[in-house]
Design an enzyme around this catalytic site. Structure first.
Site, short mmCIF file in Angstrom:
data_model
loop_
_atom_site.label_atom_id
_atom_site.label_comp_id
_atom_site.label_asym_id
_atom_site.label_seq_id
_atom_site.Cartn_x
_atom_site.Cartn_y
_atom_site.Cartn_z
N ASP A 31 -31.84 47.18 54.74
CA ASP A 31 -30.96 47.68 53.59
C ASP A 31 -31.74 47.59 52.33
O ASP A 31 -32.93 47.19 52.16
CB ASP A 31 -29.91 46.52 53.31
CG ASP A 31 -28.94 46.85 52.54
OD1 ASP A 31 -28.41 47.94 52.05
OD2 ASP A 31 -28.42 45.75 51.76
N HIS A 85 -22.98 45.39 50.98
CA HIS A 85 -23.06 44.12 50.03
C HIS A 85 -21.64 43.80 49.88
O HIS A 85 -21.35 42.38 49.49
CB HIS A 85 -23.51 44.58 48.69
CG HIS A 85 -25.07 44.59 48.69
ND1 HIS A 85 -25.77 45.80 48.94
CD2 HIS A 85 -25.83 44.09 47.76
CE1 HIS A 85 -26.87 45.46 48.86
NE2 HIS A 85 -27.16 44.59 48.15
N1 DGL Z 1 -25.69 47.88 50.66
C1 DGL Z 1 -25.92 49.30 50.73
C2 DGL Z 1 -24.70 49.87 50.99
O1 DGL Z 1 -24.15 49.66 52.07
C3 DGL Z 1 -26.64 49.64 49.41
C4 DGL Z 1 -26.15 49.28 47.89
C5 DGL Z 1 -27.01 49.84 46.85
O2 DGL Z 1 -28.23 49.59 47.18
O3 DGL Z 1 -26.50 50.38 45.92
O4 DGL Z 1 -24.42 51.00 50.49
#
Ligand code: DGL
Length: 283
Positions: free
Chosen positions: A7, A208
């Site tokens: 991630d 997130h």
């Molecule tokens: N956690 C990630 C997602 O599922 C990325 C969030 C990010 O870096 O903007 O998109």
């Protein structure tokens, strides 16, 4: 043999936790690209390059199978990497290697249909549709992946995406509960205003956001079902491993956490989610 989990930052830990519950013996290597997080507002080509670099790092660390626990990378980079870079890289390395995403299992969970069940042609919606709200990064929202793929499969579901440009960064920075709850409420209200009513179901389409799932629950009407990506991804991975015996998840339950950013303990929000202090090593 090990499974890599990738991630931009700490969001993929929500998927990692579900993988540990489902496959407790698996050897897992987590890589957070915190030097470059958040990904959600970056140009597509940068997301492709950063995701490729993350995958190479994880393969070099001994992963054979990588789960992109990131919607933005899965929506924007995965198909490109699978079609262009991965076949040649796999040949060079001379061993089975693969990269899987998080969107296919989420769409299967949201539609209740296997991925292969794609309608022959885009059909008209029925008159009474269920509104499915997708909260995501701007990158995922502008890819329109959830709208396109769910439209192909369900006539009775209408998807509305709500980009949340600040939320992943706030979680990454360990923002306080009041600020986070007000950001979540703002986006739930914005979506409802655009649609004309609250959604019937919702996807937290950025890994997130699982860390603040309670805040989404509080902002949405009581009992609104949430589609949980971590569980959907863990289910899909365990089926994949059954079908593909060349990939072995490992058997010693080793868990490593790497970051391209600053090594050390993660913020209090992450610690509260994780249930214990969590230190990342330098990648
Ligand atoms: N956690 C990630 C997602 O599922 C990325 C969030 C990010 O870096 O903007 O998109």
């Amino acid at each position: 043999m090990a499974i890599g989990v990738f991630d931009s930052g700490v969001g993929g830990l929500t998927v990692h936790r579900a993988l540990v519950e489902r496959l407790p013996q698996a050897d897992l290597i987590y890589l957070a690209d915190q030097a470059n997080a958040p990904y959600g507002g970056r140009p597509g080509e940068e997301i492709v390059e950063l995701t490729k670099a993350g995958c190479i790092r994880l393969f070099e660390e001994g992963a054979d199978l990588i789960v992109l626990a990131c919607n933005t990378a899965s929506a924007i980079a995965l198909r490109r990497l699978q079609q262009t870079w991965l076949p040649g890289y796999r040949r060079e390395q001379g061993r089975p290697l693969n990269v899987l995403g998080i969107i296919v299992p989420t769409i299967e969970a949201a539609t209740g249909l296997p991925w292969e069940h794609e309608a022959e042609r885009l059909s008209d919606k029925v008159e009474k549709v269920d509104i499915l709200g997708v909260f995501s990064t701007p990158g995922t929202a502008s890819s329109r992946v959830y709208e396109i793929e769910i439209d192909k499969r369900r006539q009775d579901v209408a998807v509305f995406s709500e980009p949340c440009p600040n939320l992943a960064r706030m979680i990454e920075e360990g923002a306080g509960a009041v600020a986070l709850a007000s950001e979540v409420e703002k986006h739930v209200k914005q979506l409802a205003t655009r649609v004309g009513r609250m959604p019937d179901r919702a996807i937290l389409g950025c890994t997130h956001y699982e860390m603040v799932a309670d805040m989404f629950r509080a902002a949405l009407p009581v009992g609104t079902p949430l589609i949980h990506q971590p569980q959907a991804t863990a289910d899909a991975l365990s089926l994949y491993l059954e079908r593909r015996p060349e990939y072995v998840a490992g058997e010693t339950g080793v868990r490593r956490f790497l970051t391209t950013g600053v090594a050390g303990p993660q913020n209090g929000l992450v610690e509260a989610f994780w249930g214990a202090p969590l230190r990342f090593e330098a990648a």
